[in-house]
Scaffold this active site. Structure first.
Site, PDB file in Angstrom:
ATOM      1  N   ASP A  13      42.085  37.246  34.631  1.00  0.00           N
ATOM      2  CA  ASP A  13      42.498  35.952  35.247  1.00  0.00           C
ATOM      3  C   ASP A  13      41.533  34.685  34.954  1.00  0.00           C
ATOM      4  O   ASP A  13      41.149  33.994  35.816  1.00  0.00           O
ATOM      5  CB  ASP A  13      42.124  36.203  36.795  1.00  0.00           C
ATOM      6  CG  ASP A  13      43.426  37.351  37.349  1.00  0.00           C
ATOM      7  OD1 ASP A  13      43.944  37.847  36.472  1.00  0.00           O
ATOM      8  OD2 ASP A  13      43.489  37.645  38.542  1.00  0.00           O
ATOM      9  N   ASP A  55      46.972  36.109  37.338  1.00  0.00           N
ATOM     10  CA  ASP A  55      47.453  36.261  38.596  1.00  0.00           C
ATOM     11  C   ASP A  55      48.818  35.224  38.507  1.00  0.00           C
ATOM     12  O   ASP A  55      48.779  34.097  37.900  1.00  0.00           O
ATOM     13  CB  ASP A  55      46.599  35.381  39.448  1.00  0.00           C
ATOM     14  CG  ASP A  55      46.425  36.194  40.980  1.00  0.00           C
ATOM     15  OD1 ASP A  55      46.843  37.233  40.924  1.00  0.00           O
ATOM     16  OD2 ASP A  55      45.692  35.566  41.677  1.00  0.00           O
ATOM     17  N   HIS A  57      51.778  34.259  41.050  1.00  0.00           N
ATOM     18  CA  HIS A  57      52.328  34.499  41.988  1.00  0.00           C
ATOM     19  C   HIS A  57      53.622  33.504  42.270  1.00  0.00           C
ATOM     20  O   HIS A  57      53.527  32.460  41.770  1.00  0.00           O
ATOM     21  CB  HIS A  57      51.236  33.833  43.337  1.00  0.00           C
ATOM     22  CG  HIS A  57      50.205  34.769  43.469  1.00  0.00           C
ATOM     23  ND1 HIS A  57      50.006  36.193  43.387  1.00  0.00           N
ATOM     24  CD2 HIS A  57      48.776  34.356  43.502  1.00  0.00           C
ATOM     25  CE1 HIS A  57      48.862  36.745  43.603  1.00  0.00           C
ATOM     26  NE2 HIS A  57      47.970  35.715  43.588  1.00  0.00           N
ATOM     27  N   HIS A  74      47.578  29.324  45.073  1.00  0.00           N
ATOM     28  CA  HIS A  74      47.050  29.426  43.696  1.00  0.00           C
ATOM     29  C   HIS A  74      47.877  30.202  42.516  1.00  0.00           C
ATOM     30  O   HIS A  74      48.471  31.075  42.981  1.00  0.00           O
ATOM     31  CB  HIS A  74      45.576  30.018  43.593  1.00  0.00           C
ATOM     32  CG  HIS A  74      45.521  31.426  44.038  1.00  0.00           C
ATOM     33  ND1 HIS A  74      45.546  32.048  45.354  1.00  0.00           N
ATOM     34  CD2 HIS A  74      45.486  32.730  43.435  1.00  0.00           C
ATOM     35  CE1 HIS A  74      45.559  33.252  45.387  1.00  0.00           C
ATOM     36  NE2 HIS A  74      45.629  33.757  44.235  1.00  0.00           N
ATOM     37  N   LYS A  99      50.321  39.825  37.009  1.00  0.00           N
ATOM     38  CA  LYS A  99      50.265  40.858  37.885  1.00  0.00           C
ATOM     39  C   LYS A  99      50.612  40.004  39.327  1.00  0.00           C
ATOM     40  O   LYS A  99      50.400  38.819  39.400  1.00  0.00           O
ATOM     41  CB  LYS A  99      49.061  41.138  38.179  1.00  0.00           C
ATOM     42  CG  LYS A  99      47.818  40.420  38.263  1.00  0.00           C
ATOM     43  CD  LYS A  99      46.423  41.265  38.350  1.00  0.00           C
ATOM     44  CE  LYS A  99      45.406  40.330  38.239  1.00  0.00           C
ATOM     45  NZ  LYS A  99      45.197  39.215  39.277  1.00  0.00           N
ATOM     46  N   CYS A 138      39.431  40.605  41.309  1.00  0.00           N
ATOM     47  CA  CYS A 138      40.309  41.049  40.224  1.00  0.00           C
ATOM     48  C   CYS A 138      39.363  41.855  39.305  1.00  0.00           C
ATOM     49  O   CYS A 138      40.001  42.829  38.718  1.00  0.00           O
ATOM     50  CB  CYS A 138      41.236  40.094  39.790  1.00  0.00           C
ATOM     51  SG  CYS A 138      42.520  39.547  41.143  1.00  0.00           S
TER      52      CYS A 138
HETATM   53  C1  VGL Z   1      41.967  36.769  42.553  1.00  0.00           C
HETATM   54  C2  VGL Z   1      41.875  35.939  44.949  1.00  0.00           C
HETATM   55  C3  VGL Z   1      43.182  35.941  44.923  1.00  0.00           C
HETATM   56  C4  VGL Z   1      41.049  37.052  41.426  1.00  0.00           C
HETATM   57  C5  VGL Z   1      43.260  36.429  42.612  1.00  0.00           C
HETATM   58  O1  VGL Z   1      41.688  36.872  40.361  1.00  0.00           O
HETATM   59  O2  VGL Z   1      40.055  37.724  41.387  1.00  0.00           O
HETATM   60  N1  VGL Z   1      41.116  36.481  43.826  1.00  0.00           N
HETATM   61  N2  VGL Z   1      43.747  36.248  44.031  1.00  0.00           N
HETATM   62 ZN    ZN Z   2      45.829  35.790  43.741  1.00  0.00          ZN
END
Ligand code: VGL
Ligand code: ZN
Length: 191
Positions: A13, A55, A57, A74, A99, A138
């Site tokens: 990420d 990430d 979404h 985010h 993901k 993550c």
């Molecule tokens: C993550 C918070 C929300 C991460 C992803 O990549 O660690 N943290 N979504």
């Molecule tokens: Zn996230």
């Protein structure tokens, strides 16, 4: 650690929204960009595969506050905040693992409902080196799932940073990973 034909790098990420100035900025995260880059370069120079989770979404994802989740919006699919940090030079051969792309489910692990395990297995990779964001979410869940799947897991401690919603979350996460058999290293030890 020695990079062999069994090893791959997994960058977790490393997206604009998680770096400083981003929508869910991890404090101090820009400081780890050089160590992430040098790890990428080291693996590429050895001809080893490079994986990057992201990430990914939908705009109305369940983890966002408007839907009752805990996070600001985010890493929304196809937005600039979801892109990898522009300071990172990723190769064309990069294998991207998206993901948490379903509205009603969050996923902190790069292995959760993705092809990551299959892509690693296909290449006979049995050990992974992990870096990226965020330590307490993550990175932690990806490393712990990798241990459950019996990968040898190295954690690049100078190429990770944590959110620390509560003080101590990152150090607790590192302890938890170590208990599960994750091995701490620094990027300078890659050879
Ligand atoms: C993550 C918070 C929300 C991460 C992803 O990549 O660690 N943290 N979504
Ligand atoms: Zn996230």
């Amino acid at each position: 650690m020695r990079i062999t034909e069994k090893t791959a790098l997994v960058v977790v990420d490393a997206q604009i929204d998680f770096f400083e100035g981003g929508a869910l900025a991890v404090p101090g995260s820009n400081a780890v960009l050089p160590a992430i880059q040098s790890s990428i370069d080291k693996f590429l120079s050895k001809g080893r595969p490079l994986f990057a989770t992201r990430d990914w979404h939908p705009a109305d994802h369940c983890s966002f506050k408007a839907q009752g989740g805990i996070w600001p919006p985010h890493c929304i699919q196809n937005t600039s905040g979801a892109k990898f940090h522009p300071k990172l030079r990723m190769p064309p051969s990069l294998i991207i693992i998206s993901k948490a792309d379903q509205k009603n489910k969050d996923a902190y692990s790069g292995f959760q409902e993705t092809d990551l395990n299959a892509e690693l297995t296909k290449r006979k990779i049995s050990e992974i080196t992990v870096c990226g964001l965020a330590i307490d979410y993550c990175v932690k869940h990806t490393a712990l799932d990798a241990r459950k799947l019996n990968y040898r897991v190295y954690l690049l401690t100078d190429a990770i940073m944590g959110v620390n919603v509560k003080a101590g979350d990152s150090s607790n996460a590192i302890r938890e990973m170590e208990k599960a058999g994750v091995i701490k290293i620094i990027s300078g030890e890659l050879e």
